[in-house]
Design an enzyme around this catalytic site. Sequence first.
Site, PDB file in Angstrom:
ATOM      1  N   ASP A 107       0.860  -1.196   0.045  1.00  0.00           N
ATOM      2  CA  ASP A 107       0.170   0.046  -0.056  1.00  0.00           C
ATOM      3  C   ASP A 107       0.735   1.399  -0.074  1.00  0.00           C
ATOM      4  O   ASP A 107       1.858   1.088   0.348  1.00  0.00           O
ATOM      5  CB  ASP A 107      -0.868   0.018   1.350  1.00  0.00           C
ATOM      6  CG  ASP A 107      -1.798  -1.307   1.288  1.00  0.00           C
ATOM      7  OD1 ASP A 107      -2.059  -1.735   0.407  1.00  0.00           O
ATOM      8  OD2 ASP A 107      -2.100  -1.484   2.373  1.00  0.00           O
TER       9      ASP A 107
HETATM   10  N1  URA Z   1      -1.085  -5.965   3.893  1.00  0.00           N
HETATM   11  C1  URA Z   1      -1.627  -4.684   3.871  1.00  0.00           C
HETATM   12  O1  URA Z   1      -2.848  -4.420   4.473  1.00  0.00           O
HETATM   13  N2  URA Z   1      -0.987  -3.518   3.274  1.00  0.00           N
HETATM   14  C2  URA Z   1       0.090  -3.793   2.573  1.00  0.00           C
HETATM   15  O2  URA Z   1       0.926  -2.880   2.112  1.00  0.00           O
HETATM   16  C3  URA Z   1       0.615  -5.253   2.629  1.00  0.00           C
HETATM   17  C4  URA Z   1      -0.158  -6.208   3.433  1.00  0.00           C
END
Ligand code: URA
Length: 237
Positions: A107
């Site tokens: 993310d």
């Molecule tokens: N899980 C999440 O919620 N976000 C990420 O970036 C990676 C794993």
Amino acid sequence: MAKKLDIERVLHKQGFGSRKLCRIMIINQEITVNGEICDDPSAEFDLENLQYTVKGEPWEYRKNAYLMMHKPSNYECSHKTQHHPTIYSLLPHPLVERGVQCIGRLDEDTTGLILISDDGQFIHRMSSPKHKVPKVYEVTCKHPVSEDQIAHIRQGVQLVDEDLPIAALACTKINNHVIHMTLAEGKYHQVKRMVAAISNRVEALKRIKIGQLDLPQDLKVGEWRWLSAADLNALQK
Ligand code: URA
């Protein structure tokens, strides 16, 4: 027999632009090969251990690109971003030109280890759910984490849109607010959704390990490096 290729094709394949552009750089004496200026576009070289410079910058011939990056926050893992700069803007242009892709997205607010390559088979192997490559996340939670919550994550939590509960391969408490969670899958927002399912909330998320490969302590936020043979081995285990 060692494979030979002319320097114009070498540069083109390694991401330095069109054949025409590469030829112009060669004729303009902007290229050295193994320490000497090469101004003949058709000069052939062994690809093994081929060292060259482009406008003074040193490079080594690599059939495929295998990299790791310490992803910063506020960068998106996409070539076409919406709100933030792309992580690919942190790489030298020739690597992007070669068509490298990140392996599994983080993310925009997640930091930590991300792998990048232009080898389709490697990308598939590392990202396919079949291979279940474990990934370790350092999760900072808004509320203190209880033993019950840890047990719940280990046993499995039910996420909306999933048929079955999903369990972490491992979950350990580092301090009141920080846990290390190991996941075998890479579902959308998986860590955040699992933490929400135990009535807590992710405040900060960092990926610290993929397979047996740790995020190196000395790889600073925003930096990248080539994967060594030992790194690639660690990922195949
Ligand atoms: N899980 C999440 O919620 N976000 C990420 O970036 C990676 C794993």
